[in-house]
Design an enzyme around this catalytic site. Sequence first.
Site, PDB file in Angstrom:
ATOM      1  N   ASP A  16      -1.929  -1.204  -3.720  1.00 12.37           N
ATOM      2  CA  ASP A  16      -2.219  -0.447  -4.932  1.00 12.37           C
ATOM      3  C   ASP A  16      -1.074  -0.573  -5.942  1.00 12.37           C
ATOM      4  OD1 ASP A  16      -0.290   1.327  -3.841  1.00 12.37           O
ATOM      5  OD2 ASP A  16      -1.872   2.335  -2.690  1.00 12.37           O
ATOM      6  N   ASP A  62       0.856  -1.193   0.000  1.00 13.25           N
ATOM      7  CA  ASP A  62       0.000   0.000   0.000  1.00 13.25           C
ATOM      8  C   ASP A  62       0.886   1.236   0.000  1.00 13.25           C
ATOM      9  OD1 ASP A  62      -1.915   1.931   0.402  1.00 13.25           O
ATOM     10  OD2 ASP A  62      -2.071   1.543   2.565  1.00 13.25           O
ATOM     11  N   ASP A  64      -5.505 -10.547 -15.329  1.00 18.20           N
ATOM     12  CA  ASP A  64      -6.572 -11.473 -15.002  1.00 18.20           C
ATOM     13  C   ASP A  64      -7.764 -11.134 -15.880  1.00 18.20           C
ATOM     14  OD1 ASP A  64      -8.140 -13.354 -13.416  1.00 18.20           O
ATOM     15  OD2 ASP A  64      -6.668 -12.970 -11.832  1.00 18.20           O
ATOM     16  N   ASP A  93     -10.115 -16.509 -15.633  1.00 13.84           N
ATOM     17  CA  ASP A  93     -10.896 -16.977 -14.493  1.00 13.84           C
ATOM     18  C   ASP A  93     -11.980 -17.967 -14.929  1.00 13.84           C
ATOM     19  OD1 ASP A  93     -11.194 -16.159 -11.580  1.00 13.84           O
ATOM     20  OD2 ASP A  93     -13.265 -15.939 -12.246  1.00 13.84           O
ATOM     21  N   GLU A 136      -7.870 -20.865 -15.986  1.00 12.96           N
ATOM     22  CA  GLU A 136      -8.176 -21.474 -14.689  1.00 12.96           C
ATOM     23  C   GLU A 136      -9.366 -22.408 -14.894  1.00 12.96           C
ATOM     24  OE1 GLU A 136      -9.642 -20.508 -10.157  1.00 12.96           O
ATOM     25  OE2 GLU A 136     -10.657 -19.732 -11.919  1.00 12.96           O
ATOM     26  N   ASP A 178      -4.020   3.960   2.795  1.00 12.28           N
ATOM     27  CA  ASP A 178      -5.445   3.698   3.022  1.00 12.28           C
ATOM     28  C   ASP A 178      -5.696   2.256   3.476  1.00 12.28           C
ATOM     29  OD1 ASP A 178      -5.110   2.243   0.720  1.00 12.28           O
ATOM     30  OD2 ASP A 178      -6.703   3.238  -0.423  1.00 12.28           O
TER      31      ASP A 178
HETATM   32  O1  ISL Z   1     -11.740 -20.985  -4.166  1.00 11.25           O
HETATM   33  C1  ISL Z   1     -12.662 -21.618  -4.561  1.00 11.25           C
HETATM   34  C2  ISL Z   1     -13.718 -21.958  -3.722  1.00 11.25           C
HETATM   35  O2  ISL Z   1     -13.282 -23.086  -3.075  1.00 11.25           O
HETATM   36  C3  ISL Z   1     -12.769 -22.088  -5.910  1.00 11.25           C
HETATM   37  O3  ISL Z   1     -13.888 -22.841  -6.168  1.00 11.25           O
HETATM   38  C4  ISL Z   1     -12.800 -20.841  -6.737  1.00 11.25           C
HETATM   39  O4  ISL Z   1     -13.996 -20.171  -6.518  1.00 11.25           O
HETATM   40  C5  ISL Z   1     -12.671 -21.243  -8.164  1.00 11.25           C
HETATM   41  O5  ISL Z   1     -11.392 -21.744  -8.263  1.00 11.25           O
HETATM   42  C6  ISL Z   1     -12.829 -20.045  -9.052  1.00 11.25           C
HETATM   43  O6  ISL Z   1     -11.962 -19.041  -8.670  1.00 11.25           O
HETATM   44  C7  ISL Z   1     -11.915 -17.875  -9.406  1.00 11.25           C
HETATM   45  O7  ISL Z   1     -13.193 -17.319  -9.650  1.00 11.25           O
HETATM   46  C8  ISL Z   1     -13.901 -16.832  -8.529  1.00 11.25           C
HETATM   47  C9  ISL Z   1     -13.049 -15.959  -7.600  1.00 11.25           C
HETATM   48  O8  ISL Z   1     -13.724 -15.775  -6.390  1.00 11.25           O
HETATM   49  C10 ISL Z   1     -11.707 -16.587  -7.333  1.00 11.25           C
HETATM   50  O9  ISL Z   1     -10.935 -15.740  -6.539  1.00 11.25           O
HETATM   51  C11 ISL Z   1     -11.087 -16.855  -8.662  1.00 11.25           C
HETATM   52  O10 ISL Z   1      -9.770 -17.324  -8.571  1.00 11.25           O
HETATM   53  C12 ISL Z   1     -15.031 -16.024  -9.071  1.00 11.25           C
HETATM   54  O11 ISL Z   1     -14.538 -15.051  -9.962  1.00 11.25           O
END
Ligand code: ISL
Length: 569
Positions: A29, A21, A98, A206, A265, A25
């Site tokens: 960042d 940070d 991301d 994601d 992911e 705050d």
């Molecule tokens: O951490 C989890 C719950 O146990 C996983 O199921 C996770 O939600 C999953 O890997 C998807 O993760 C990604 O998408 C989510 C977000 O909350 C996570 O931080 C992200 O890495 C929704 O966008």
Amino acid sequence: MSETWWKSAVVYQIYPRSFADSDGDGIGDLRGIIQHLDHLQELGVDVVWLSPIYASPHDDNGYDISDYRAIDPLFGTFEDFDELLAGLHARGIKLVMDLVVNHTSDEHPWFIESASSLDSPKRDWYWWRPPREGLEAGAHGAEPNNWGSFFSGPAWQLDPATGEYYLHLFSRKQPDLNWENPEVREAVYDMMNWWLDRGVDGFRMDVINFISKVVSLPDGEVPPGRLYGEGYPFFGQGPRIHEFLHEMHEKVFAGRADRILTVGEMPGVTIEDARLFTDPARAELDMVFQFEHVDLDHGPGGKWDDRPASVLDLKRNLAKWQEGLADTGWNSLYWNNHDQPRVVSRFGDDRPEYRAASAKALGTVLHLMRGTPYVYQGEELGMANVPFESIDDFRDIETLNHYAEAVDIQGRDAAEVMADLRRTSRDNARTPMQWSDAPAAGFTTGTPWIAPNPDYVLVNAAAETHAADSVFSYYRQLIDLRHRSAVVADGDFTLVLADHPQLFAYVRERDGKALLVLVNLTGEPARYDPADLAGWEDAALVLGNLADSVDRGLRGLVEPWEALVFERS
Ligand code: ISL
């Protein structure tokens, strides 16, 4: 640049809210990251993956995006962003963004417009459905299907204005985009091209294996003891997933695929799926994050249900992936990210006498496999899980929702649920990066948004960066080894001592050169028969993780949490 430059690269993940940070705050960042670029350079990483920094209401810490083309003021400005990008590039480090496009925030203008009326031109950009036949909107069980959200509760939210429900696999503030609609796909590809044109070097995507859904959205089976049905069979690797990713490749990556990195992911993918996603001939993604090894310690009740994983479980699983992607595709290698508890507390031993040794042992096993390793901020210091004391210590929506559902709705014992949270909560990964023993771990001059792990007085970057025997210095060596050694970057992998219950051992080999990695993943001495490692008698020790890891050859004994790497040419 070679087409597969990422085979010898190491990626470092930054979770900006918790990294550094600069303005007091209490929230990390972009300028905070800029102030710590030397840390990344010293470690020697090649790529930074930056968790979301876009405009967001932060219901899920930025994984709920309300404007894909804006920097959230919490994190800074485009000026800061450009300076960060230039600073990384000047150090030879690439920047991967991301990409969260399975869903947006419910505050994204697309969703606001979609929700505005039944005949909005963007109505079909999200998954809207009427209540279940014969039931009134809002009535018990009237949701269009029985799926549960990953963050507890049903996967549907009623919008009273139009009387319909929208689908949200994650929080109710994360409505799922409808990828069946070609306008949605075009809007996403446009946005991706816009970022690549600005100079970023790729995307971590994601839950990208959830974007294609079975359009009829059928009910799922309800597992014993659970409240909701499993939607996964209808959105995990859905019917059009390969078509969509190939289309994305054509419309976004083509022409620049050689310079960028794409990693999907993908919770729940199998080896067969991963081969399809990462086979270069199919032109989809460079690599995927699979979840099997981080699900090994989950019981039938899911992530909160503790089931210890053995060394045998762990090495058999990882070796299976090594073999599965040996000829086609590519592995990404990780122990940690912002969703996982800290590896040293999970598969290592975070007590003071073993913390550093076990962190290094786990690092060795991971970094010397075939694949692209990912280091999550603080992992290079051996940061451990957090001794959370009460539910008020947590901030993560998944954690808080689970507690409320388990305790208030299912009536489970609060102390038991707290023990599950302490072990498994994502907040274990999200406490401030430990820079020094100054107040708040040197992360902020203000009050941090989540309290630091009290062990920061001992475990911190200032103490480690210049100490020869630190976890940091050892990670540097591992990263350096990948850069220097074609065997590490691209050699074949063979598991050895496969049935040994304590040792994770393997051989990497290429063009007549070979490495033997011999790691004791327990706190007890491990004995083996040197005859089982015939041919390695004259090999030389190139790396060891203990103060007295001198070259004693293959003496049939590996000390608790000892890691030994031998080379043969
Ligand atoms: O951490 C989890 C719950 O146990 C996983 O199921 C996770 O939600 C999953 O890997 C998807 O993760 C990604 O998408 C989510 C977000 O909350 C996570 O931080 C992200 O890495 C929704 O966008």
